[in-house]
Structures are given as C-alpha cells and as structure tokens.
Write a protein that holds these residues in place. Structure first.
Motif, PDB file in Angstrom:
ATOM      1  N   PHE A   4      16.315 -16.512   4.589  1.00 16.96           N
ATOM      2  CA  PHE A   4      16.645 -17.056   3.276  1.00 16.96           C
ATOM      3  C   PHE A   4      18.150 -17.204   3.065  1.00 16.96           C
ATOM      4  O   PHE A   4      18.574 -17.945   2.175  1.00 16.96           O
ATOM      5  CB  PHE A   4      16.078 -16.157   2.181  1.00 16.96           C
ATOM      6  N   GLY A   5      18.946 -16.465   3.845  1.00 16.20           N
ATOM      7  CA  GLY A   5      20.375 -16.461   3.574  1.00 16.20           C
ATOM      8  C   GLY A   5      20.675 -15.851   2.221  1.00 16.20           C
ATOM      9  O   GLY A   5      21.708 -16.122   1.607  1.00 16.20           O
ATOM     10  N   SER A   6      19.797 -14.990   1.765  1.00 10.10           N
ATOM     11  CA  SER A   6      19.877 -14.417   0.426  1.00 10.10           C
ATOM     12  C   SER A   6      18.924 -13.229   0.359  1.00 10.10           C
ATOM     13  O   SER A   6      17.938 -13.169   1.102  1.00 10.10           O
ATOM     14  CB  SER A   6      19.463 -15.466  -0.616  1.00 10.10           C
ATOM     15  N   THR A   7      19.202 -12.316  -0.563  1.00  8.12           N
ATOM     16  CA  THR A   7      18.286 -11.205  -0.785  1.00  8.12           C
ATOM     17  C   THR A   7      17.347 -11.482  -1.956  1.00  8.12           C
ATOM     18  O   THR A   7      16.599 -10.608  -2.388  1.00  8.12           O
ATOM     19  CB  THR A   7      19.060  -9.902  -1.060  1.00  8.12           C
ATOM     20  N   GLY A   8      17.361 -12.713  -2.469  1.00  4.84           N
ATOM     21  CA  GLY A   8      16.540 -13.048  -3.621  1.00  4.84           C
ATOM     22  C   GLY A   8      15.046 -12.844  -3.391  1.00  4.84           C
ATOM     23  O   GLY A   8      14.306 -12.574  -4.340  1.00  4.84           O
ATOM     24  N   TRP A   9      14.595 -12.966  -2.141  1.00  3.42           N
ATOM     25  CA  TRP A   9      13.167 -12.772  -1.845  1.00  3.42           C
ATOM     26  C   TRP A   9      12.706 -11.378  -2.266  1.00  3.42           C
ATOM     27  O   TRP A   9      11.518 -11.174  -2.556  1.00  3.42           O
ATOM     28  CB  TRP A   9      12.908 -12.984  -0.348  1.00  3.42           C
ATOM     29  N   ARG A  10      13.633 -10.425  -2.296  1.00  2.00           N
ATOM     30  CA  ARG A  10      13.272  -9.057  -2.665  1.00  2.00           C
ATOM     31  C   ARG A  10      12.803  -8.981  -4.123  1.00  2.00           C
ATOM     32  O   ARG A  10      11.988  -8.122  -4.466  1.00  2.00           O
ATOM     33  CB  ARG A  10      14.457  -8.117  -2.438  1.00  2.00           C
ATOM     34  N   GLU A  11      13.315  -9.865  -4.979  1.00  2.00           N
ATOM     35  CA  GLU A  11      12.865  -9.913  -6.369  1.00  2.00           C
ATOM     36  C   GLU A  11      11.390 -10.299  -6.430  1.00  2.00           C
ATOM     37  O   GLU A  11      10.616  -9.761  -7.239  1.00  2.00           O
ATOM     38  CB  GLU A  11      13.706 -10.919  -7.161  1.00  2.00           C
ATOM     39  N   ILE A  12      11.004 -11.245  -5.583  1.00  2.00           N
ATOM     40  CA  ILE A  12       9.604 -11.668  -5.544  1.00  2.00           C
ATOM     41  C   ILE A  12       8.729 -10.531  -5.030  1.00  2.00           C
ATOM     42  O   ILE A  12       7.641 -10.268  -5.564  1.00  2.00           O
ATOM     43  CB  ILE A  12       9.451 -12.921  -4.655  1.00  2.00           C
ATOM     44  N   TYR A  13       9.224  -9.850  -4.018  1.00  2.00           N
ATOM     45  CA  TYR A  13       8.467  -8.730  -3.462  1.00  2.00           C
ATOM     46  C   TYR A  13       8.295  -7.613  -4.495  1.00  2.00           C
ATOM     47  O   TYR A  13       7.206  -7.036  -4.638  1.00  2.00           O
ATOM     48  CB  TYR A  13       9.180  -8.214  -2.214  1.00  2.00           C
ATOM     49  N   ASP A  34       0.818  -1.227   0.000  1.00  2.00           N
ATOM     50  CA  ASP A  34       0.000   0.000   0.000  1.00  2.00           C
ATOM     51  C   ASP A  34       0.848   1.271   0.000  1.00  2.00           C
ATOM     52  O   ASP A  34       0.349   2.359   0.243  1.00  2.00           O
ATOM     53  CB  ASP A  34      -0.935   0.008   1.208  1.00  2.00           C
ATOM     54  N   GLY A  35       2.137   1.118  -0.244  1.00  2.00           N
ATOM     55  CA  GLY A  35       3.016   2.279  -0.285  1.00  2.00           C
ATOM     56  C   GLY A  35       3.705   2.589   1.025  1.00  2.00           C
ATOM     57  O   GLY A  35       4.583   3.461   1.075  1.00  2.00           O
ATOM     58  N   SER A  36       3.319   1.901   2.096  1.00  2.00           N
ATOM     59  CA  SER A  36       3.964   2.138   3.391  1.00  2.00           C
ATOM     60  C   SER A  36       5.347   1.475   3.413  1.00  2.00           C
ATOM     61  O   SER A  36       5.649   0.583   2.622  1.00  2.00           O
ATOM     62  CB  SER A  36       3.104   1.614   4.531  1.00  2.00           C
ATOM     63  N   GLN A  37       6.162   1.907   4.361  1.00  2.00           N
ATOM     64  CA  GLN A  37       7.564   1.484   4.433  1.00  2.00           C
ATOM     65  C   GLN A  37       7.681   0.115   5.108  1.00  2.00           C
ATOM     66  O   GLN A  37       7.017  -0.152   6.104  1.00  2.00           O
ATOM     67  CB  GLN A  37       8.374   2.520   5.211  1.00  2.00           C
ATOM     68  N   ILE A  38       8.544  -0.738   4.569  1.00  2.00           N
ATOM     69  CA  ILE A  38       8.848  -2.008   5.226  1.00  2.00           C
ATOM     70  C   ILE A  38       9.699  -1.732   6.456  1.00  2.00           C
ATOM     71  O   ILE A  38      10.613  -0.909   6.414  1.00  2.00           O
ATOM     72  CB  ILE A  38       9.659  -2.937   4.302  1.00  2.00           C
ATOM     73  N   ARG A  39       9.424  -2.416   7.534  1.00  2.19           N
ATOM     74  CA  ARG A  39      10.248  -2.263   8.737  1.00  2.19           C
ATOM     75  C   ARG A  39      11.603  -2.928   8.513  1.00  2.19           C
ATOM     76  O   ARG A  39      11.677  -4.053   8.004  1.00  2.19           O
ATOM     77  CB  ARG A  39       9.550  -2.881   9.943  1.00  2.19           C
ATOM     78  N   SER A  40      12.646  -2.233   8.889  1.00  4.23           N
ATOM     79  CA  SER A  40      13.991  -2.782   8.696  1.00  4.23           C
ATOM     80  C   SER A  40      14.175  -4.081   9.466  1.00  4.23           C
ATOM     81  O   SER A  40      14.911  -4.972   9.033  1.00  4.23           O
ATOM     82  CB  SER A  40      15.049  -1.764   9.123  1.00  4.23           C
ATOM     83  N   SER A  41      13.490  -4.227  10.600  1.00  2.00           N
ATOM     84  CA  SER A  41      13.606  -5.459  11.380  1.00  2.00           C
ATOM     85  C   SER A  41      13.055  -6.650  10.601  1.00  2.00           C
ATOM     86  O   SER A  41      13.570  -7.770  10.712  1.00  2.00           O
ATOM     87  CB  SER A  41      12.865  -5.325  12.715  1.00  2.00           C
ATOM     88  N   THR A  73      12.921  -6.861   7.157  1.00  2.00           N
ATOM     89  CA  THR A  73      13.835  -7.177   6.049  1.00  2.00           C
ATOM     90  C   THR A  73      15.064  -7.920   6.567  1.00  2.00           C
ATOM     91  O   THR A  73      15.561  -8.834   5.902  1.00  2.00           O
ATOM     92  CB  THR A  73      14.262  -5.903   5.298  1.00  2.00           C
ATOM     93  N   ASP A  74      15.532  -7.548   7.748  1.00  2.00           N
ATOM     94  CA  ASP A  74      16.675  -8.253   8.340  1.00  2.00           C
ATOM     95  C   ASP A  74      16.329  -9.715   8.618  1.00  2.00           C
ATOM     96  O   ASP A  74      17.138 -10.623   8.367  1.00  2.00           O
ATOM     97  CB  ASP A  74      17.113  -7.577   9.641  1.00  2.00           C
ATOM     98  N   LYS A  75      15.118  -9.948   9.141  1.00  2.00           N
ATOM     99  CA  LYS A  75      14.698 -11.325   9.430  1.00  2.00           C
ATOM    100  C   LYS A  75      14.585 -12.147   8.153  1.00  2.00           C
ATOM    101  O   LYS A  75      14.972 -13.320   8.118  1.00  2.00           O
ATOM    102  CB  LYS A  75      13.360 -11.323  10.163  1.00  2.00           C
ATOM    103  N   LEU A  76      14.060 -11.531   7.097  1.00  2.00           N
ATOM    104  CA  LEU A  76      13.914 -12.257   5.835  1.00  2.00           C
ATOM    105  C   LEU A  76      15.266 -12.539   5.197  1.00  2.00           C
ATOM    106  O   LEU A  76      15.496 -13.637   4.660  1.00  2.00           O
ATOM    107  CB  LEU A  76      13.012 -11.468   4.889  1.00  2.00           C
ATOM    108  N   ASP A  77      16.170 -11.582   5.239  1.00  2.00           N
ATOM    109  CA  ASP A  77      17.533 -11.830   4.737  1.00  2.00           C
ATOM    110  C   ASP A  77      18.173 -12.982   5.501  1.00  2.00           C
ATOM    111  O   ASP A  77      18.851 -13.841   4.911  1.00  2.00           O
ATOM    112  CB  ASP A  77      18.397 -10.580   4.896  1.00  2.00           C
ATOM    113  N   ARG A  78      17.968 -12.995   6.818  1.00  2.00           N
ATOM    114  CA  ARG A  78      18.561 -14.037   7.655  1.00  2.00           C
ATOM    115  C   ARG A  78      17.910 -15.390   7.390  1.00  2.00           C
ATOM    116  O   ARG A  78      18.591 -16.425   7.335  1.00  2.00           O
ATOM    117  CB  ARG A  78      18.419 -13.670   9.135  1.00  2.00           C
TER     118      ARG A  78
END
Length: 326
Positions: free
Chosen positions: A189-198, A173-180, A182-187
């Motif tokens: 997956f062990g990868s930033t690839g999920w961001r492509e899906i997002y 909806d245009g609101s900001q993702i919480r950095s906490s 994104t950190d959990k998702l990076d941890r």
C-alpha cells in the motif's frame, strides 16, 4: 506437461490481458513507432488448466504474439532461478524481437529497466503486474506511473490485487499477525492506512466481504489520488464457488482505455457463471437501495442462468475517500 497448473479463472484473466493488449497496440498504430510492454511477474511461457490439462499461454507469449502492430520493446522480470531459462525460451520462440529478461526482485530491477528505457518514455507503455500474492510494492507502481509523468498519459497498468488474501493473513481470532505479513502490506500500500480497516474488522464494524471492499477501495483511491490516474477499474475474479480470489485493477489516464477496458470487463464477467451471478446480485442490491427496499429473499432464478439480451455485468464506479482520511 510443462509449466504450472491454474484454475479456469487464470485463463479468464489472461483473456482480458490479450484482448486489451490487442486493442492497445491497434490504438497506437498510427501515432507511435514504438510500444513498450513490461511484465513484472512473467512466470512460465506455457501453463495448463488444472481440471482439463488444456494449455494456457502465459502472459509473455500472449504479449509477444500481439502483432497488429507488435510491441517493439518487451521487458520481463523473473526470479534469478528462472530468468535465464525464460529468456532462452522466449528468444528461441521469437527470434529477432527486442526482449530482455531481468533476473531478481522485480521491485528492485524495475528501476534498472525504466532507466535503460528513459529515452523512449514518449512511447505508449503497458505494464502487467501479476504477483502470486502480496509481492508487489507501492514504490514499483509509483515508478511505473512516474515513467511518463511529463506526458499526456502515464503507463497503463493491469495489477493483481489480492485483497481476499488479506482476510486470511490478518487474523480475527486473537492470534498474532506475522510481522512478515504486516511488512508486505505496508510495502504494497505504501501506507499504514490498511491497519485502520483491519482495526475496524477486529471491532466488528466490517465483515470479511466488507473489509475486502474497503482494502480495494483504499488501493484504488491511492492510485487515483496519490499517483494521479484518472480511472481505475476493478474486476473481481471468483472461483467456481463464487468466492473472490483476487481483483484485477486497471489504471489509465486515457479515455479510450477506460472505454475499451469497461467493455472487456463486461464481457469477462458475462463469461463465468459465478461472476455473472455476483454481478446480478450487486445490481439487484443497488436497485433495491434506490427504491428503499431490503430484499431478504431475492429471486434466485433471476440471478442465475445464461446472459440475457441487453444485460451488462460491469459499470465503472469511482473509489471513495476512505473514512479514516476524512
């Protein structure tokens, strides 16, 4: 009433765990004197179902009650605030068993436990990784896979993967993702690839359900390609409305393991009406696609109701290489 309250789907998940642990120890009875069980988010010994107040044994008690043969070494992980109490309860109920409860963050303490068990890395080992959400780390899954890296089969894992939660914490909806988050998702997956899906979700390429499937596919693909598991099996856990709550991913290298868990998953899906109906919808959609059809108005009556003779509600399918890695 002791312990936490859970929905009926928790009982279903734990029934799958119980059935597989029983098969796991039976299969190793004649080829190993040791069997290791690792429970990374052990929780409470006893819980109850939210609607009925009926008792639900926690995973720790389930594992300790497997007895033909039993696990010889059991290692549990809980937060410091609960670890001492959990160990006292388990030792009181199961005296004489080889039990250790590690307090603290399991993503850190798992390395201590595996180092202490290193001389037993030849023993068949099963790990239950059941966080409440996104607390598991890829480094933990990698450490488990590496524990028996020089053996014919790696540690078998049964992992809760909360892809539906990603849809809630990744706003569109245009609101900001919480950095906490994104950190959990990076941890995780062990990868930033999920961001492509997002990003594809934000662009309107995927609806929520499609994004969930993409996140699940990416995790399974990494388990197989990056960690080297031969098979991963996803079981979608739904609530009474048929909405996905999370997936349970089983990872194994053993042909018997993949065959046994396929049967257990099929039985579990048949038990719950919401899961049963979703499985029928998937099967109908696959049949229509094979025939080049697009069914806008499926026969609802054929999708609901009790199990029919010969019906099967789970078939394994391999993950696909994510499009952004092609």
């Amino acid at each position: 009433m002791t312990g936490r309250s859970w929905g009926y789907w928790t009982r279903g998940k734990l029934d799958v765990l119980r059935a597989y642990l029983d098969a796991f120890t039976t299969a190793t009875k004649n080829r190993s004197s040791e069997r290791i069980y690792l429970d990374l988010f052990a929780g409470e010994v006893e819980n109850h179902e939210r609607l009925t107040d009926e008792q639900i044994d926690g995973s720790a008690r389930i594992a300790l009650n497997i007895d033909d043969p039993p696990f010889s070494k059991l290692r549990f992980f809980e937060l410091d605030s609960n670890a001492t109490r959990l160990e006292a309860e388990l030792r009181g109920e199961f005296p004489g068993r080889n039990i250790i409860v590690y307090g603290g963050d399991c993503n850190e303490r798992i390395h201590d436990a595996l180092a202490a068990l290193r001389t037993y890395s030849w023993a068949p080992t099963f790990a239950f990784v059941d966080p409440n959400g996104m607390e598991a780390a890829w480094s933990t899954l990698a450490a488990l896979a590496d524990f028996r890296r020089d053996r014919a089969t790696k540690v078998e894992m049964f992992v809760l993967f909360a892809a539906p939660m990603f849809i809630r914490v990744l706003p569109v909806d245009g609101s900001q993702i919480r950095s906490s988050d994104t950190d959990k998702l990076d941890r995780l997956f062990g990868s930033t690839g999920w961001r492509e899906i997002y990003e594809a979700r934000l662009s309107g390429i995927f609806e929520a359900a499609e994004a969930r499937e993409q996140y699940l596919n990416f995790m399974r693909w990494r388990l197989e390609v990056e960690l080297g598991y031969r098979w991963t099996h996803p079981l979608e856990i739904c609530n009474t409305n048929g909405s996905a709550i999370y997936y349970m991913i089983f990872a194994t290298d053993h042909e018997a393991g993949t065959r046994i868990m396929s049967g257990i998953y099929a039985n579990a899906a048949a038990e719950f009406p919401a899961m049963r109906e979703k499985a029928r919808r998937r099967q109908q959609r696959a049949r229509d696609e094979d025939q080049g059809l697009q069914s806008l108005f499926p026969d609802v009556a054929s999708l609901e109701g009790p199990v029919q003779r010969g019906e099967r509600f789970y078939e394994h399918f391999a993950p696909e290489k994510p499009w952004f890695l092609q």
